[in-house]
Structure formats: structure tokens, C-alpha cells
Scaffold this active site. Structure first.
Site, PDB file in Angstrom:
ATOM      1  N   HIS A 126      27.469  52.260  34.943  1.00 29.66           N
ATOM      2  CA  HIS A 126      27.096  51.442  33.780  1.00 29.66           C
ATOM      3  C   HIS A 126      25.923  52.031  32.998  1.00 29.66           C
ATOM      4  CE1 HIS A 126      29.686  48.007  35.104  1.00 29.66           C
ATOM      5  NE2 HIS A 126      29.613  48.743  36.205  1.00 29.66           N
ATOM      6  N   HIS A 141      26.317  40.343  42.179  1.00 28.71           N
ATOM      7  CA  HIS A 141      26.752  41.742  42.337  1.00 28.71           C
ATOM      8  C   HIS A 141      25.521  42.623  42.523  1.00 28.71           C
ATOM      9  CE1 HIS A 141      29.142  45.372  41.742  1.00 28.71           C
ATOM     10  NE2 HIS A 141      28.383  45.730  40.726  1.00 28.71           N
ATOM     11  N   ASP A 184      29.911  43.599  35.947  1.00 28.96           N
ATOM     12  CA  ASP A 184      30.676  43.508  37.198  1.00 28.96           C
ATOM     13  C   ASP A 184      30.503  42.145  37.862  1.00 28.96           C
ATOM     14  OD1 ASP A 184      31.387  46.121  36.733  1.00 28.96           O
ATOM     15  OD2 ASP A 184      30.250  46.960  38.416  1.00 28.96           O
TER      16      ASP A 184
HETATM   17 FE    FE Z   1      30.877  48.931  37.830  1.00 23.95          FE
HETATM   18 ZN    ZN Z   2      28.416  47.541  39.436  1.00 22.11          ZN
END
Ligand code: FE
Ligand code: ZN
Length: 278
Positions: A80, A133, A150
Site C-alpha cells: 500500500h 488489520h 484491507d
Molecule cells: Fe494489502
Molecule cells: Zn494490508
């Protein structure tokens, strides 16, 4: 520098929902990087969400004649943030990211309730804290869309790398409370395998059966299944449905014991998914 808090009573989404234009850029094996386009005459001005691969972004900007004006980051994982530093340096743009995480080149640290004003695009977003997450994960909400990284996937949710089941459940509750037509821009194409698991949890869910067929057809044509919507997810995503009797019964059978409560039910379904090979 912190994001500006939203003034009391201010409307967070001044634009009509349908006005948001978003470009989906596949990256790595199964990531999607998103470009948010400005409104009206600013359609070629864009913000990049979770630019894990700088080349994918740079190529898209060049090929489509777009100007990068901002980078929005949801959490610190490499897929990311991998392109953040080089893109920020090359294009001289601000980097918005969660206050609770180390984000390379971040210039604006955000937490729940902050507003992200993107004047070059004529857009503004508000921030939700959605830990689970990762510990500091945030989501960007506005203009009928949520960019949730996510945290929420279509028919699934992110693994709990840094947070507890109770935290993730509370984060998903916040997302589920958004208007049903809200488009869900998640960061991965995990839908087909998520649906296989969801069917194991809820074999009697007719909406899920229909969605399975739809997803299979899309993937057979190598087409994306996202963005989804909050309304669809509330009907088919087991992680938004762990308070419902059918999911509870399934989770208790899988665990082989009665469930202790909401967080326990969520934890059982999440752990079930971790070990699921469908
Ligand atoms: Fe990811
Ligand atoms: Zn992630």
C-alpha cells in the site's frame, strides 16, 4: 500537521454521490490502486489511494494525461505504501495517512473525524479509524464512496495482523453503518475465494448464491468484482453478518462449542477463514 477537524454541523459530502469518478489500476498479483478524479473541469486532477507500485501510477498518469495532486494511505503495509516516497518526491504532493502508523513521507497525520480537503479536485473526505488489520488503519469516506484498504473486502475482511477481533468487529460495524449505496473501494481482488468461504458459512443465503454466480462470470472474463457496495456486503459478507442466527449457528458448529458473544462469534468466523481451503 493534523487534518482539519470537520466543523460542527458541516455536511461531509457536499457533492452528489454519483459525481465521484474513480480509476482502478491493478498491481502486483491481486492489488487495486485507485485514482480519485476531481469533479467537473478538474477531472484530470487525481489523488492516488495506496500507491503500492509507483510505476503503475506513473504509467497511468502519463498514458491518461493526469496530474497527481495528493496521496491517500490507509495503512502501513508495503503493498500500500511502496510507491509513496518516490511519487511524493517526484510530483511534490502531500501524503495523507494514519496518525497511528509509520507512513513514509507522510505530511498530514489523520484520525477519526478529520477532514481531508482536496481543493485541486473539488473533493473532501472524512476519516474513520478502522483498526484490526493493522493497529492504525483508517478509511476515507465521501461522495458516496469508502476507500477502506484491507479492512473490508467483498465477501471478506482483512486478516487480524495487529488488532483484536473486537476491534475489527467495531471497525466493520462503522463501515456497515454507511449508506447502503456507498461504493466500497477495497484494495484487493479476493472476492472469488472469499465467496467460497462465505458459502461454507451460509449455504442457505440466496443472495450469496446469486453473487457467487455473478463473481464466477466476472472472473472468467478476467474482470474486477470491485467496487462493491455496503448494501451488497450487508447481504453476502459473513464478517458483516456474525450477529445473525444462521451465521451464529454455523460458527458454533464449526467451533464445537457455544459462542460467548459478538466478539467471540466474529473471532470464530475469522479463524475459520484463516484455515479454510475451499
Ligand atoms: Fe494489502
Ligand atoms: Zn494490508
Amino acid at each position: 500537521m493534523r487534518g482539519q477537524p470537520l466543523p460542527m454541523g458541516a455536511a461531509p459530502n457536499p457533492q452528489p454521490a454519483a459525481s465521484l469518478a474513480v480509476t482502478r489500476l491493478p498491481a502486483f498479483d491481486d492489488n487495486y490502486l485507485w485514482l480519485i478524479h476531481g469533479t467537473g473541469a478538474a477531472a484530470s486532477e487525481v489523488a492516488a489511494v495506496d500507491p503500492g507500485d509507483p510505476q503503475v501510477i506513473a504509467d497511468a498518469l502519463a498514458a491518461r494525461g493526469l496530474a497527481l495532486r495528493a496521496i491517500l494511505v490507509t495503512h502501513h503495509h508495503g503493498d500500500h505504501v511502496g510507491g509513496v516516497e518516490s511519487l511524493a518526491g517526484r510530483f511534490g504532493v502531500p501524503v495523507y495517512g494514519p496518525a497511528g502508523e509509520d507512513i513514509p513521507a507522510r505530511t498530514v497525520a489523520l484520525q477519526e473525524g478529520d477532514a481531508v480537503e482536496l481543493p485541486a479536485l473539488g473533493l473532501s473526505f472524512t476519516v474513520l479509524d478502522v483498526p484490526g488489520h493493522t493497529a492504525g488503519h483508517i478509511a476515507y469516506v465521501g461522495h458516496g464512496a469508502v476507500f477502506c484498504g484491507d479492512t473490508l473486502f467483498s465477501a471478506g475482511c482483512g486478516r487480524l495482523f495487529e488488532g483484536t477481533p473486537a476491534q475489527m468487529l467495531s471497525s466493520l460495524d462503522k463501515l456497515a453503518a454507511l449508506p447502503p449505496e456507498t461504493r466500497v473501494y477495497c484494495a484487493h481482488e479476493y472476492t472469488a475465494s472469499n465467496v467460497r468461504f462465505a458459502r461454507a458459512v451460509e449455504p442457505g443465503n440466496g443472495a450469496l448464491a446469486a453473487y457467487e454466480a455473478e463473481v464466477a462470470a466476472l472472473r472468467a472474463r478476467h474482470e474486477a468484482t470491485v467496487p462493491s457496495t455496503i448494501g451488497l456486503e450487508s447481504r453476502i459478507n459473513p464478517f458483516l453478518r456474525t450477529r445473525l442466527a444462521a451465521v451464529r449457528a454455523s460458527a458454533a458448529t464449526h467451533a464445537g462449542r457455544p459462542l460467548a458473544g459478538d466478539a467471540d462469534a466474529f473471532a470464530v468466523v475469522r479463524e475459520w477463514k484463516n484455515g479454510f481451503r475451499g
